[in-house]
Design a protein around this motif. Sequence first.
Motif, PDB file in Angstrom:
ATOM      1  N   ALA A 291      -8.679  -9.454   2.721  1.00 40.28           N
ATOM      2  CA  ALA A 291      -7.912  -8.300   2.790  1.00 40.28           C
ATOM      3  C   ALA A 291      -6.720  -8.255   2.025  1.00 40.28           C
ATOM      4  N   LYS A 292      -6.176  -9.244   2.040  1.00 43.45           N
ATOM      5  CA  LYS A 292      -4.917  -8.962   1.019  1.00 43.45           C
ATOM      6  C   LYS A 292      -5.390  -8.760  -0.555  1.00 43.45           C
ATOM      7  N   MET A 293      -6.316  -9.338  -1.100  1.00 46.75           N
ATOM      8  CA  MET A 293      -6.857  -9.099  -2.221  1.00 46.75           C
ATOM      9  C   MET A 293      -7.496  -7.589  -2.281  1.00 46.75           C
ATOM     10  N   LYS A 294      -8.072  -6.973  -1.068  1.00 36.61           N
ATOM     11  CA  LYS A 294      -8.389  -5.628  -1.250  1.00 36.61           C
ATOM     12  C   LYS A 294      -7.504  -4.736  -0.972  1.00 36.61           C
ATOM     13  N   LEU A 295      -6.224  -4.997  -0.488  1.00 35.35           N
ATOM     14  CA  LEU A 295      -5.129  -3.914  -0.473  1.00 35.35           C
ATOM     15  C   LEU A 295      -4.656  -4.025  -1.873  1.00 35.35           C
ATOM     16  N   PHE A 296      -4.349  -5.219  -2.463  1.00 42.69           N
ATOM     17  CA  PHE A 296      -3.801  -5.014  -4.149  1.00 42.69           C
ATOM     18  C   PHE A 296      -4.683  -4.537  -4.941  1.00 42.69           C
ATOM     19  N   GLN A 297      -5.955  -4.313  -4.693  1.00 45.12           N
ATOM     20  CA  GLN A 297      -6.913  -3.589  -5.409  1.00 45.12           C
ATOM     21  C   GLN A 297      -6.500  -2.257  -5.700  1.00 45.12           C
ATOM     22  N   LEU A 298      -5.758  -1.572  -4.589  1.00 47.82           N
ATOM     23  CA  LEU A 298      -5.239  -0.223  -4.954  1.00 47.82           C
ATOM     24  C   LEU A 298      -4.328  -0.005  -6.087  1.00 47.82           C
ATOM     25  N   THR A 299      -3.838  -1.139  -6.561  1.00 45.77           N
ATOM     26  CA  THR A 299      -2.765  -1.118  -7.565  1.00 45.77           C
ATOM     27  C   THR A 299      -3.542  -1.921  -8.695  1.00 45.77           C
ATOM     28  N   ASN A 362       5.441  -1.262  -9.958  1.00 45.89           N
ATOM     29  CA  ASN A 362       5.091  -2.453  -9.235  1.00 45.89           C
ATOM     30  C   ASN A 362       5.258  -2.474  -7.971  1.00 45.89           C
ATOM     31  N   THR A 363       5.284  -1.227  -7.180  1.00 46.26           N
ATOM     32  CA  THR A 363       5.387  -1.253  -5.782  1.00 46.26           C
ATOM     33  C   THR A 363       4.315  -0.575  -5.216  1.00 46.26           C
ATOM     34  N   LEU A 364       3.579  -1.063  -4.252  1.00 54.58           N
ATOM     35  CA  LEU A 364       2.654  -0.201  -3.401  1.00 54.58           C
ATOM     36  C   LEU A 364       3.476   0.433  -2.311  1.00 54.58           C
ATOM     37  N   VAL A 365       3.286   1.835  -2.253  1.00 53.53           N
ATOM     38  CA  VAL A 365       4.075   2.432  -1.061  1.00 53.53           C
ATOM     39  C   VAL A 365       3.084   2.802  -0.019  1.00 53.53           C
ATOM     40  N   ILE A 366       3.339   2.338   1.073  1.00 54.32           N
ATOM     41  CA  ILE A 366       2.573   2.720   2.303  1.00 54.32           C
ATOM     42  C   ILE A 366       3.054   3.733   3.179  1.00 54.32           C
ATOM     43  N   MET A 367       2.544   4.933   3.336  1.00 57.90           N
ATOM     44  CA  MET A 367       3.165   5.996   3.993  1.00 57.90           C
ATOM     45  C   MET A 367       2.810   6.153   5.389  1.00 57.90           C
ATOM     46  N   ALA A 368       3.757   5.727   5.939  1.00 59.07           N
ATOM     47  CA  ALA A 368       3.696   5.446   7.640  1.00 59.07           C
ATOM     48  C   ALA A 368       4.021   6.741   8.371  1.00 59.07           C
ATOM     49  N   ALA A 369       2.945   7.460   8.454  1.00 56.28           N
ATOM     50  CA  ALA A 369       3.278   8.884   9.056  1.00 56.28           C
ATOM     51  C   ALA A 369       1.909   9.485   9.184  1.00 56.28           C
ATOM     52  N   GLU A 370       1.712  10.358  10.444  1.00 58.69           N
ATOM     53  CA  GLU A 370       0.354  11.098  10.653  1.00 58.69           C
ATOM     54  C   GLU A 370       0.358  12.097   9.412  1.00 58.69           C
ATOM     55  N   LEU A 371       1.457  13.025   9.310  1.00 59.94           N
ATOM     56  CA  LEU A 371       1.387  13.937   8.684  1.00 59.94           C
ATOM     57  C   LEU A 371       2.072  13.601   7.309  1.00 59.94           C
ATOM     58  N   LEU A 380       4.906  11.345  -5.601  1.00 60.12           N
ATOM     59  CA  LEU A 380       4.183  11.699  -6.991  1.00 60.12           C
ATOM     60  C   LEU A 380       5.553  12.384  -7.695  1.00 60.12           C
ATOM     61  N   GLU A 381       6.218  13.324  -7.220  1.00 66.97           N
ATOM     62  CA  GLU A 381       7.316  13.683  -7.988  1.00 66.97           C
ATOM     63  C   GLU A 381       8.272  12.750  -8.597  1.00 66.97           C
ATOM     64  N   LYS A 382       8.452  11.807  -7.851  1.00 64.79           N
ATOM     65  CA  LYS A 382       9.266  10.483  -8.418  1.00 64.79           C
ATOM     66  C   LYS A 382       8.524   9.675  -9.284  1.00 64.79           C
ATOM     67  N   LYS A 383       7.334   9.744  -9.347  1.00 68.36           N
ATOM     68  CA  LYS A 383       6.371   8.998 -10.418  1.00 68.36           C
ATOM     69  C   LYS A 383       6.040   7.780  -9.804  1.00 68.36           C
ATOM     70  N   PHE A 384       5.864   7.419  -8.585  1.00 68.33           N
ATOM     71  CA  PHE A 384       5.416   6.351  -7.981  1.00 68.33           C
ATOM     72  C   PHE A 384       4.024   6.269  -8.480  1.00 68.33           C
ATOM     73  N   MET A 385       3.578   5.048  -8.672  1.00 69.78           N
ATOM     74  CA  MET A 385       2.131   5.130  -9.366  1.00 69.78           C
ATOM     75  C   MET A 385       0.944   4.433  -8.149  1.00 69.78           C
ATOM     76  N   HIS A 386       1.509   3.735  -7.321  1.00 70.82           N
ATOM     77  CA  HIS A 386       0.648   3.311  -6.154  1.00 70.82           C
ATOM     78  C   HIS A 386       0.978   3.592  -4.797  1.00 70.82           C
TER      79      HIS A 386
END
Length: 411
Positions: A291-299, A362-371, A380-386
């Motif tokens: 699971a950890k490998m799959k999560l980091f494959q998002l980056t 080098n940061t994976l950001v997880i958006m914790a919100a329904e909306l 995206l405006e701040k150019k976060f890549m992941h």
Amino acid sequence: MLNQPLVSIVIPVFNGEDFLEEAIQSAINQTYRNIEILVVNDGSTDRTEEIAKKYKKYIRYFYKENGGVASALNLGIKEMKGEYFSWLSHDDYYDPFKIELEIKAIQKQGDSNSVVYCNYSLLDQKTGILSTYKIEEYYCEKDRTNGILMVMERMVSGCTLLIHISHFDRVGIFDESLRTTQDYDMWFRMLRGEVKLIHVPKALVVARIHEKQGSQTIKEFDEEREKLFLSFLKKLTLPEKIDLWGSEYTCLQHFQSFFKTYAMKSGYCYTTDELCKLEEPKDIVEKQKQAKMKLFQLTNIHTDARIAILGAGDYGRRVLDMLRSRGIDVDIFLDNNPGKWGSQIEGIFCTSVEDELCNKENTLVIMAAELFEQMQTQLLEKKFMHVTTKMHLEGILYNVPGKKNNINTYR
């Protein structure tokens, strides 16, 4: 299209003057023409009847004394003439291609009794921001055809479904004693067993989030939901639990997390007691590693990535619990509320998005919100890549067991 069976679009409505017209118009605008539209007025006291009767040449209109949405849906089922049932809440609306694409999906499958559903969007009525749930990005094809899994993961929105009338003969109608959870009760009964569930990977329904909806105004909502989901857990057989989550242990953790997130004490205490009776699955370490490998494959930075959770509220705490229990560390909380900056949340420092800019590559950001759309635009405006969503994370972790020492007491 091979043939065009009649589809009945049922619109139950109670005091729906704010949104009913748009719902009816979206049904009229369907590109699939062999439809009937039934509007069931559940004892409204506002302009609902006046609005509905403006469309009398397009709809069949029914009035009944107020009895709740389940009773209105049941009247619609009783009166419908179609081979297929499609529910449209009075405060939601359809994409013009909704019925056409779902009928085509059923005909392509080759089984007229299949049940089909699609992606959907949530519309924040206050801001006008639309967040689209792309279920194919969260779950593999095999999982998306598993009806009970999609119900338990809350990926099935009732208005996305197209249902052959025979299923109501098989499992019965909506439970009128349930005021707010009649839909989940029905889908649980209907989608257990060998029912073929088809997913159309397009957002064809828009569901509004607003202050007047039942989940916001009916005070019994949380109590009814807790009781219903606890009954689901107790009705699932051991083979079903293993098929859905890989083990009874992981199934219990899934429900425990749900009950904890929504402060449902009885359900949380029950699942915690049951978990304490079980041993950890033998493959827990390997599953967590995968699971950890799959999560980091998002980056593209693999296991050196930082993990940030954007949203330090209840959803953020749930994401933190999900990750920690699977042995995945969280480095920082991000939030747009200055009142939370500098605080510690479950031992994790919270700061602003701007303060994390130096680590954005080098940061994976997880958006914790329904909306989540507003968050996504900000990142995206701040150019976060992941960037990913809580729903995507749940799709990765739903069948991954957590360590037993992470079972917490109720807070």
